[in-house]
Design a protein around this motif. Structure first.
Motif, PDB file in Angstrom:
ATOM      1  N   SER A   4       0.686  -1.142   0.080  1.00 38.62           N
ATOM      2  CA  SER A   4      -0.190   0.032   0.061  1.00 38.62           C
ATOM      3  C   SER A   4       0.858   1.308  -0.038  1.00 38.62           C
ATOM      4  CB  SER A   4      -0.867  -0.072   1.157  1.00 38.62           C
ATOM      5  OG  SER A   4      -1.590   1.293   1.266  1.00 38.62           O
ATOM      6  N   ILE A   5       0.443   1.990  -1.003  1.00 34.33           N
ATOM      7  CA  ILE A   5       1.334   3.296  -1.086  1.00 34.33           C
ATOM      8  C   ILE A   5       0.425   4.550  -0.644  1.00 34.33           C
ATOM      9  CG2 ILE A   5       2.665   5.021  -2.439  1.00 34.33           C
ATOM     10  CD1 ILE A   5       4.188   2.287  -2.177  1.00 34.33           C
ATOM     11  N   THR A   6       0.723   5.377   0.326  1.00 35.73           N
ATOM     12  CA  THR A   6      -0.169   6.674   0.708  1.00 35.73           C
ATOM     13  C   THR A   6       0.627   7.621   0.287  1.00 35.73           C
ATOM     14  OG1 THR A   6      -0.890   5.268   2.422  1.00 35.73           O
ATOM     15  CG2 THR A   6      -1.589   7.597   2.680  1.00 35.73           C
ATOM     16  N   VAL A   7       0.160   8.846  -0.177  1.00 39.87           N
ATOM     17  CA  VAL A   7       0.727  10.133  -0.625  1.00 39.87           C
ATOM     18  C   VAL A   7       0.069  11.213  -0.002  1.00 39.87           C
ATOM     19  CG1 VAL A   7       0.820  11.344  -2.935  1.00 39.87           C
ATOM     20  CG2 VAL A   7       0.840   8.890  -2.926  1.00 39.87           C
ATOM     21  N   TYR A   8       1.026  12.090   0.402  1.00 38.79           N
ATOM     22  CA  TYR A   8       0.552  13.333   1.095  1.00 38.79           C
ATOM     23  C   TYR A   8       1.451  14.464   0.620  1.00 38.79           C
ATOM     24  CZ  TYR A   8      -0.952  10.201   4.856  1.00 38.79           C
ATOM     25  OH  TYR A   8      -1.633   9.108   5.594  1.00 38.79           O
ATOM     26  N   LEU A   9       0.521  15.531   0.054  1.00 42.96           N
ATOM     27  CA  LEU A   9       1.289  16.714  -0.363  1.00 42.96           C
ATOM     28  C   LEU A   9       0.892  17.761   0.655  1.00 42.96           C
ATOM     29  CD1 LEU A   9       3.076  17.782  -2.692  1.00 42.96           C
ATOM     30  CD2 LEU A   9       0.851  18.395  -3.773  1.00 42.96           C
ATOM     31  N   PHE A  10       1.774  18.661   1.037  1.00 44.64           N
ATOM     32  CA  PHE A  10       1.745  19.662   2.037  1.00 44.64           C
ATOM     33  C   PHE A  10       1.952  20.952   1.603  1.00 44.64           C
ATOM     34  CE2 PHE A  10       3.275  15.667   4.193  1.00 44.64           C
ATOM     35  CZ  PHE A  10       2.125  15.381   4.933  1.00 44.64           C
ATOM     36  N   PRO A  23       5.302  14.909  -3.358  1.00 42.22           N
ATOM     37  CA  PRO A  23       4.632  14.360  -2.264  1.00 42.22           C
ATOM     38  C   PRO A  23       5.321  13.608  -1.140  1.00 42.22           C
ATOM     39  CG  PRO A  23       3.663  13.177  -3.716  1.00 42.22           C
ATOM     40  CD  PRO A  23       4.628  14.344  -4.620  1.00 42.22           C
ATOM     41  N   LEU A  24       4.977  13.629  -0.102  1.00 43.01           N
ATOM     42  CA  LEU A  24       5.734  12.514   0.709  1.00 43.01           C
ATOM     43  C   LEU A  24       4.961  11.035   0.533  1.00 43.01           C
ATOM     44  CD1 LEU A  24       6.764  11.255   3.792  1.00 43.01           C
ATOM     45  CD2 LEU A  24       4.621  12.109   4.637  1.00 43.01           C
TER      46      LEU A  24
END
Length: 163
Positions: A4-10, A23-24
């Motif tokens: 599973s890959i989760t992507v976070y853009l801050f 993204p992280l």
């Protein structure tokens, strides 16, 4: 790849620039065996073993791979208003230059391995005005990594990191 890959853009937060373009990436349960060897085989070097600082910090001149070697923890990513992530042994964070990160809590055996593309040197920036003004221009100059820290010529870095 079945993980599973989760992507976070801050967005920028206070004196933490974060990264507007990249993204992280959080890969769950992908690291098995010797994490440092995996990183080195994929040209993520200048590695270290230890913990994560318990204050907000970031790196403005390099991206960072952080593999969870043992235990579990809660990390704060992206600044005070960012996200709290639960990570455990086998997880990987691919942290783009400028993205704030901080240790909040975890097991007594929590241990990570960190590494950088091409073995680049890293800097340490804190959430303050002096570091922030210089960091903005430095972050824009950081090149994309040549390889994914786990999958070399393939992998999520190439799917999500484009300039």
């Amino acid at each position: 790849m079945t993980e599973s890959i989760t992507v976070y853009l801050f967005q920028e937060e206070g004196y933490i620039p974060n990264n507007f373009e990249l993204p992280l990436l959080v890969y769950k349960n992908v690291l098995h065996g010797d994490i440092e060897t995996t990183f080195h085989q994929n040209n993520w070097k200048n590695s270290w073993h230890g913990g994560i600082f318990n204050f907000h910090h970031y790196h403005s001149t390099v991206h960072e791979a952080v593999g969870i070697e043992a235990g579990q923890a809660v990390l704060k990513m992206g600044g005070e208003n960012g996200v709290e992530l639960e990570v455990k042994q086998g997880d990987l964070l691919v942290i783009p230059a400028g993205t704030g990160h901080k240790y909040l809590d975890g097991s007594s055996d929590f241990q990570v391995v960190g590494a950088y593309p091409n073995g680049a040197d890293y800097d340490l920036k804190k959430a303050n005005s002096e570091d922030f003004s210089q960091a903005i221009s430095e972050i824009k100059q950081v090149p994309l990594p040549e390889f994914d820290p786990v999958y070399k010529n393939d992998g999520p870095v190439f799917d999500y990191w484009k300039k």
